[in-house]
Write an enzyme that holds these catalytic residues in place. Sequence first.
Site, PDB file in Angstrom:
ATOM      1  N   CYS A 113      50.118  38.842  41.874  1.00 12.74           N
ATOM      2  CA  CYS A 113      49.895  37.776  42.863  1.00 12.74           C
ATOM      3  C   CYS A 113      50.338  36.402  42.351  1.00 12.74           C
ATOM      4  CB  CYS A 113      48.425  37.732  43.256  1.00 12.74           C
ATOM      5  SG  CYS A 113      47.864  39.305  43.906  1.00 12.74           S
ATOM      6  N   HIS A 259      47.365  31.483  47.056  1.00 11.17           N
ATOM      7  CA  HIS A 259      47.745  32.872  47.280  1.00 11.17           C
ATOM      8  C   HIS A 259      46.747  33.480  48.267  1.00 11.17           C
ATOM      9  CE1 HIS A 259      48.163  37.084  46.894  1.00 11.17           C
ATOM     10  NE2 HIS A 259      47.046  37.225  46.200  1.00 11.17           N
ATOM     11  N   ASN A 289      47.194  40.560  52.279  1.00  9.13           N
ATOM     12  CA  ASN A 289      47.585  40.089  50.950  1.00  9.13           C
ATOM     13  C   ASN A 289      48.938  40.708  50.595  1.00  9.13           C
ATOM     14  OD1 ASN A 289      47.940  39.798  48.175  1.00  9.13           O
ATOM     15  ND2 ASN A 289      45.783  40.103  47.676  1.00  9.13           N
TER      16      ASN A 289
HETATM   17  N1  COA Z   1      35.349  49.214  55.472  1.00  7.66           N
HETATM   18  C1  COA Z   1      34.018  49.388  55.571  1.00  7.66           C
HETATM   19  N2  COA Z   1      33.191  49.360  54.520  1.00  7.66           N
HETATM   20  C2  COA Z   1      33.743  49.142  53.317  1.00  7.66           C
HETATM   21  C3  COA Z   1      35.120  48.954  53.140  1.00  7.66           C
HETATM   22  C4  COA Z   1      35.938  49.004  54.279  1.00  7.66           C
HETATM   23  N3  COA Z   1      37.252  48.833  54.237  1.00  7.66           N
HETATM   24  N4  COA Z   1      35.360  48.762  51.839  1.00  7.66           N
HETATM   25  C5  COA Z   1      34.197  48.809  51.192  1.00  7.66           C
HETATM   26  N5  COA Z   1      33.211  49.052  52.084  1.00  7.66           N
HETATM   27  C6  COA Z   1      31.778  49.173  51.839  1.00  7.66           C
HETATM   28  C7  COA Z   1      31.449  49.612  50.438  1.00  7.66           C
HETATM   29  O1  COA Z   1      31.507  51.018  50.327  1.00  7.66           O
HETATM   30  C8  COA Z   1      30.045  49.081  50.271  1.00  7.66           C
HETATM   31  O2  COA Z   1      29.163  49.945  50.899  1.00  7.66           O
HETATM   32  P1  COA Z   1      27.689  50.239  50.291  1.00  7.66           P
HETATM   33  O3  COA Z   1      27.014  48.910  50.288  1.00  7.66           O
HETATM   34  O4  COA Z   1      27.125  51.217  51.242  1.00  7.66           O
HETATM   35  O5  COA Z   1      27.939  50.779  48.923  1.00  7.66           O
HETATM   36  C9  COA Z   1      30.061  47.775  51.059  1.00  7.66           C
HETATM   37  O6  COA Z   1      31.177  47.884  51.958  1.00  7.66           O
HETATM   38  C10 COA Z   1      30.211  46.542  50.216  1.00  7.66           C
HETATM   39  O7  COA Z   1      31.277  46.753  49.304  1.00  7.66           O
HETATM   40  P2  COA Z   1      31.727  45.650  48.303  1.00  7.66           P
HETATM   41  O8  COA Z   1      32.894  46.167  47.524  1.00  7.66           O
HETATM   42  O9  COA Z   1      30.542  45.137  47.536  1.00  7.66           O
HETATM   43  O10 COA Z   1      32.194  44.520  49.318  1.00  7.66           O
HETATM   44  P3  COA Z   1      32.628  43.044  49.020  1.00  7.66           P
HETATM   45  O11 COA Z   1      31.824  42.135  49.833  1.00  7.66           O
HETATM   46  O12 COA Z   1      32.775  42.774  47.559  1.00  7.66           O
HETATM   47  O13 COA Z   1      34.083  43.012  49.629  1.00  7.66           O
HETATM   48  C11 COA Z   1      36.338  42.986  48.893  1.00  7.66           C
HETATM   49  C12 COA Z   1      35.092  43.829  49.085  1.00  7.66           C
HETATM   50  C13 COA Z   1      37.396  43.887  48.301  1.00  7.66           C
HETATM   51  C14 COA Z   1      36.806  42.492  50.242  1.00  7.66           C
HETATM   52  C15 COA Z   1      36.006  41.806  47.966  1.00  7.66           C
HETATM   53  O14 COA Z   1      35.382  42.257  46.788  1.00  7.66           O
HETATM   54  C16 COA Z   1      37.205  41.020  47.587  1.00  7.66           C
HETATM   55  O15 COA Z   1      37.840  40.406  48.420  1.00  7.66           O
HETATM   56  N6  COA Z   1      37.541  40.961  46.288  1.00  7.66           N
HETATM   57  C17 COA Z   1      38.690  40.256  45.832  1.00  7.66           C
HETATM   58  C18 COA Z   1      39.888  41.040  46.213  1.00  7.66           C
HETATM   59  C19 COA Z   1      41.151  40.334  45.928  1.00  7.66           C
HETATM   60  O16 COA Z   1      41.252  39.167  46.152  1.00  7.66           O
HETATM   61  N7  COA Z   1      42.098  41.091  45.443  1.00  7.66           N
HETATM   62  C20 COA Z   1      43.376  40.626  45.195  1.00  7.66           C
HETATM   63  C21 COA Z   1      43.376  39.686  44.062  1.00  7.66           C
HETATM   64  S1  COA Z   1      44.822  38.881  44.102  1.00  7.66           S
END
Ligand code: COA
Length: 332
Positions: A113, A259, A289
């Site tokens: 990224c 980004h 992204n």
């Molecule tokens: N649809 C529905 N539910 C989903 C899901 C989806 N696509 N993906 C994950 N879940 C669920 C999980 O299984 C979890 O369920 P549980 O509570 O029953 O275990 C719940 O949603 C929460 O998951 P979690 O991973 O804690 O969510 P979050 O709030 O952290 O959001 C991201 C996940 C990936 C959106 C977030 O962590 C994020 O944006 N991280 C940074 C990612 C990023 O920027 N990456 C690129 C870097 S350049």
Amino acid sequence: MPKSKIKGVGFYVPDKVIKNSDLEEIMDTSDEWIQERTGIKERRWVEGDLTTSLMGTYASKIAIKNAKISKNDIDFIIFATLSPDYFFPGSGVLLQKNLQIKEVGALDIRNQCSGFIYGLSVADQYIKSGMYENILVVGSEIHSGGLDKSSRGRSVSVIFGDGAGAAIVSKSNDESEILSTHLHSEGKFAEELAVIKPATTFWIDKIIDDGDEDGEGFFPKMNGNFVFKNAVKRFEEVIFESLNHNNYTSKDIDMLITHQANLRISQYIQKKLNIDDNNIFNNIMSYGNTTAASIPIALYEALKKNKIKRGDLVCLAAFGSGFTWASALIRW
Ligand code: COA
């Protein structure tokens, strides 16, 4: 010492729009979850024979036109991608072939990224050293083919989209200039966001021997919460690093383009820096992204919408796998 500036920008995204509702059909997810956690409404996925280098080529043609130069004026190519056409050679030489650019150097950058800003920084240094005058910097990605589109991969696969952006970085003879770039990485977190196969640690013969029937190691693995926490911290740090270096404050920023990782990350930074809505541009809602392509795509759209004027102070910042993070401060 010569100065450098961004002279022209271009972008290309595939035609095929994948809405959140389309993902609901193939995995256990919902439009509500995706929008609430990431801000994303839709993304583009390639179809047919479209390749990473070809999308970069289309974006480059627009950047070359907007910079009002000829492809024959380009004296170096920098191509940033985590999704190259081939294991080797890199996509830079393929873009050179597609554009029929003369035998200049072509460098490939692997900083995920942060790749576009790393590329911009290299271009800036080459121009400041007097070595080159017009450098084509490209970020292009095809994620769609490499995502786990089952419910197992949902936390990663809903985020990423395909697309390309390009910029012509040229010697500046006016007030416009890249004021500074700052680059960082922290390899101890390399595996927190990674695709580990196939590569030399898991080379093809080992994969065949071990068997990897469900293909897990071939898909991106992300420790989402950990990435999020590090992203907000490093974005803020590296933006302040660029401002402090140039004796500016966040109030001086006319346009902040981060980004496009997650709308919540951008909004968190906006709040931390106390930036008005008019002084930040986000388009993750439409493209997801696109890693190395996200900044030049956003830059192109911000310019197209007249959100950046000559003389504006533009700040670019990125964070991603590696971890790597970077910023660029530009007097437009
Ligand atoms: N649809 C529905 N539910 C989903 C899901 C989806 N696509 N993906 C994950 N879940 C669920 C999980 O299984 C979890 O369920 P549980 O509570 O029953 O275990 C719940 O949603 C929460 O998951 P979690 O991973 O804690 O969510 P979050 O709030 O952290 O959001 C991201 C996940 C990936 C959106 C977030 O962590 C994020 O944006 N991280 C940074 C990612 C990023 O920027 N990456 C690129 C870097 S350049």
